[in-house]
Write a protein that holds these residues in place. Structure first.
Motif, PDB file in Angstrom:
ATOM      1  N   ILE A 101      -8.281   6.036  -8.586  1.00  0.00           N
ATOM      2  CA  ILE A 101      -9.332   5.154  -8.097  1.00  0.00           C
ATOM      3  C   ILE A 101     -10.286   5.947  -7.203  1.00  0.00           C
ATOM      4  CG2 ILE A 101      -9.843   3.140  -6.661  1.00  0.00           C
ATOM      5  CD1 ILE A 101      -7.276   1.886  -7.625  1.00  0.00           C
ATOM      6  N   ASN A 102     -11.529   6.091  -7.662  1.00  0.00           N
ATOM      7  CA  ASN A 102     -12.538   6.835  -6.910  1.00  0.00           C
ATOM      8  C   ASN A 102     -13.627   5.935  -6.331  1.00  0.00           C
ATOM      9  OD1 ASN A 102     -11.359   9.396  -7.460  1.00  0.00           O
ATOM     10  ND2 ASN A 102     -12.234   9.314  -9.523  1.00  0.00           N
ATOM     11  N   TYR A 139       0.827  -1.215   0.000  1.00  0.00           N
ATOM     12  CA  TYR A 139       0.000   0.000   0.000  1.00  0.00           C
ATOM     13  C   TYR A 139       0.857   1.260   0.000  1.00  0.00           C
ATOM     14  CZ  TYR A 139       0.713   1.266   4.941  1.00  0.00           C
ATOM     15  OH  TYR A 139       1.250   1.681   6.130  1.00  0.00           O
ATOM     16  N   GLU A 140       2.100   1.168   0.492  1.00  0.00           N
ATOM     17  CA  GLU A 140       3.002   2.326   0.515  1.00  0.00           C
ATOM     18  C   GLU A 140       3.552   2.654  -0.870  1.00  0.00           C
ATOM     19  OE1 GLU A 140       5.208   2.325   4.719  1.00  0.00           O
ATOM     20  OE2 GLU A 140       5.552   0.452   3.617  1.00  0.00           O
ATOM     21  N   ARG A 175      -8.712   5.582   0.494  1.00  0.00           N
ATOM     22  CA  ARG A 175      -8.159   4.708  -0.540  1.00  0.00           C
ATOM     23  C   ARG A 175      -7.194   3.661   0.021  1.00  0.00           C
ATOM     24  NH1 ARG A 175      -7.852   9.798  -3.497  1.00  0.00           N
ATOM     25  NH2 ARG A 175      -9.232   9.738  -5.316  1.00  0.00           N
ATOM     26  N   ILE A 176      -6.720   3.841   1.218  1.00  0.00           N
ATOM     27  CA  ILE A 176      -5.684   2.960   1.757  1.00  0.00           C
ATOM     28  C   ILE A 176      -6.295   1.671   2.305  1.00  0.00           C
ATOM     29  CG2 ILE A 176      -3.908   2.704   3.539  1.00  0.00           C
ATOM     30  CD1 ILE A 176      -3.411   5.696   3.345  1.00  0.00           C
ATOM     31  N   SER A 192      -7.348  -6.630  -2.055  1.00  0.00           N
ATOM     32  CA  SER A 192      -6.049  -6.198  -2.559  1.00  0.00           C
ATOM     33  C   SER A 192      -5.735  -4.769  -2.136  1.00  0.00           C
ATOM     34  CB  SER A 192      -6.029  -6.294  -4.088  1.00  0.00           C
ATOM     35  OG  SER A 192      -6.999  -5.414  -4.641  1.00  0.00           O
ATOM     36  N   PRO A 193      -4.450  -4.380  -2.133  1.00  0.00           N
ATOM     37  CA  PRO A 193      -4.064  -3.024  -1.715  1.00  0.00           C
ATOM     38  C   PRO A 193      -4.673  -1.909  -2.563  1.00  0.00           C
ATOM     39  CG  PRO A 193      -2.157  -4.475  -1.676  1.00  0.00           C
ATOM     40  CD  PRO A 193      -3.261  -5.237  -2.337  1.00  0.00           C
ATOM     41  N   ASP A 194      -5.080  -2.227  -3.809  1.00  0.00           N
ATOM     42  CA  ASP A 194      -5.737  -1.192  -4.620  1.00  0.00           C
ATOM     43  C   ASP A 194      -7.250  -1.213  -4.464  1.00  0.00           C
ATOM     44  OD1 ASP A 194      -6.497  -3.412  -6.056  1.00  0.00           O
ATOM     45  OD2 ASP A 194      -5.574  -2.796  -7.946  1.00  0.00           O
ATOM     46  N   GLY A 195      -7.771  -2.137  -3.636  1.00  0.00           N
ATOM     47  CA  GLY A 195      -9.194  -2.166  -3.335  1.00  0.00           C
ATOM     48  C   GLY A 195     -10.083  -2.682  -4.448  1.00  0.00           C
TER      49      GLY A 195
END
Length: 534
Positions: free
Chosen positions: A274-275, A266-267, A469-470, A290-293
């Motif tokens: 990504i909205n 995520y860092e 987002r995180i 996943s880290p990108d959601g």
């Protein structure tokens, strides 16, 4: 409904798990069972020495019926297997049969293993140790190729599920040096990716016991290079199984087995584009996001669910899902009132406030009932499921690779509200064990199979803060929760919003309105909620 129907034999015959362990003549199953031979009539005798081919046949019969829904009483084949597994020798033979005969390419194969291990009596520690010895996980046995990839895959699934169910001393006893060396040796890019995937998941499940987690981490540290780092590179593979391996390797590196000097995923991610994404705060407890959601996976034996961050109340909306695995998932739309009851097997489509498509069993789900779609729509890894919602015309449409599978208005039948109040709909999905898919909410430039009618996508009509987002690793989430100073007037359910609601008629308070709209009964006294008072 998703997994709930598959647990029916636990509650059969007055709900006792032991009701079938010693059947009386009055409860003997009929002779129209799974196999017709002269010995069939006395299969239920506790002293019976079952032939392997007989149990193999029962396992394969289970594979046939596991996808059939609406069974009010447990199929006879399941009663037979339950009775066989109630004895130690029988349990061992059922396990060995599953290893031998469940095919690697059947999407319901892992579900059969999950179901039988969940439903049959749990073994004691000595029986589990005996099983591990029978598996013979030594390097010598593996190097001689005594087992097919299919058998190795099934063994790893069984080891992982037992480690999860028997977390504690039994799980520690199972993780012998031979078991550990076998599972780690399988984490080689040259091996069959299905074997790699389930070996990795088995290690993850062993790590649910803290002593095992320490043992596995130390073993990885002794390696010249942590094999998870190599496997993580498969994340963007066009091969769907290898992509699953990459996902699981990355998840383990972020959540279980961090490597020195490796930054958390995520860092490193740029998520400005990504909205709309999967809502980590609106997901059941064991779902991996996943880290990108945008990708979700379930490796637990429960039925895990999630909703999207964006709610729609009018217009025509569309999103796509890349099917990574071909097993049981229920993907579609849900309102906020739809409940996630993962341990009971209820997910999207299993209540009146949601509708979903299941391309494994080819069923449309709504209100815990299922109907076959008018057009054939069995999905396979790499397929694209399109989901369209037309609020004004009261339609939800499911597409598979651009072809219409079903058009339904079921979601709109029960959503009447007082004048002026609108129902909000969310993209949502539920996952059976070992299932995974990736969502496109419009963050990419194009959809692969856009519908012919005009539509909108989530990503162009909403936004998220940098914090929203995180997707944090779980241990970091837990640490942050421990450090949060909870206000005295916080909701006793979410500890986030202010407690400003009183339930009627029971009069209990201490909850926020956001949580109360998802309740049907008081969390304190279980009284039915008739109204909430601000």
């Amino acid at each position: 409904m998703g997994a709930c129907h598959w647990k029916c034999c636990k509650n059969a015959d007055n709900g006792s798990a032991n009701a079938t362990s010693s059947p009386s003549p009055d409860h003997r199953p009929s002779a129209s069972g799974a196999q017709s031979n002269d010995d069939e009539s006395d299969w239920y005798l506790p002293s019976r020495k079952y032939q392997a081919k007989h149990i193999d046949h029962l396992i394969l019969q289970t594979l046939k019926v596991i996808g059939k829904i609406g069974i009010e009483n447990p199929p006879e084949v399941l009663l037979k297997l339950h009775t066989i597994a109630d004895q130690e020798e029988g349990w061992i033979k059922v396990i060995n049969s599953m290893v031998s005969v469940i095919p690697i390419d059947n999407p319901l194969g892992p579900a059969v293993i999950v179901f039988l291990l969940d439903d049959c009596p749990l073994p004691n520690k000595d029986t589990v140790i005996r099983l591990c010895k029978m598996f013979d996980l030594s390097q010598e046995s593996s190097s001689k190729g005594r087992r097919t990839p299919c058998q190795q895959c099934n063994m790893c699934i069984i080891l992982g599920l037992l480690a999860e169910k028997l977390a504690g001393p039994s799980s520690v006893a199972m993780l012998t040096q031979g078991t550990l060396e076998y599972l780690v040796a399988n984490l080689d890019e040259k091996n069959d990716p299905v074997v790699v995937l389930h070996s990795l998941i088995a290690l993850e499940k062993f790590a649910q016991t803290s002593e095992n987690k320490i043992t596995i981490k130390k073993y990885f540290e002794l390696e010249n290079r942590n094999p998870l780092l190599n496997l993580e590179s498969m994340l963007n593979s066009s091969d769907q199984v290898r992509a699953q391996v990459g996902f699981c390797a990355q998840w383990c590196l972020d959540n279980l087995f961090p490597v020195l000097n490796r930054k958390y995923t995520y860092e490193l991610m740029n998520l400005k584009h990504i909205n709309a994404m999967l809502n980590v705060k609106d997901a059941s407890e064991y779902l991996k996001i996943s880290p990108d959601g945008l990708e979700a996976r379930c490796d637990a034996y429960s039925f895990e669910s999630v909703r999207c961050t964006f709610e729609v109340t009018s217009g025509v909306w569309y999103y796509e899902t890349n099917i990574r695995s071909a097993g049981v998932m229920q993907i579609g739309w849900a309102t906020k009132k739809s409940k996630f009851l993962n341990h009971e097997g209820y997910g999207i489509g299993d209540d009146e406030y949601s509708v979903a498509y299941d391309g494994c069993r080819q069923l449309i789900w709504h209100d815990a009932k299922s109907d076959p779609p008018p057009n054939e729509g069995i999905w396979r890894p790499g397929d694209i499921l399109g989901c369209l919602l037309d609020v004004e015309n009261r339609e939800s449409i499911f597409y598979l690779n651009g072809r219409v599978v079903s058009v339904t208005s079921q979601l709109f039948n029960v959503t009447s509200l007082p004048p002026g109040e609108r129902v909000g709909y969310f993209a949502a999905a539920s996952f059976m064990s070992f299932q995974q898919c990736r969502f496109n909410f419009g963050n990419k430039s194009t959809f692969l199979y856009p519908p012919s009618r005009e539509f909108q996508c989530f990503n162009e009509h909403t936004s998220l803060t940098d914090e929203e987002r995180i997707v944090l690793p779980r241990h970091i989430q837990m640490e942050q929760l421990r450090n949060i100073l909870i206000q005295e007037d916080s909701c006793t359910l979410c500890f986030d919003s202010t407690a400003d609601v009183t339930l009627r008629p029971c009069g209990h308070s201490g909850f926020c309105k956001k949580c109360c709209v998802m309740l049907t009964e008081c969390p304190m006294c279980r009284a039915k909620i008739c109204a909430i008072e601000l």
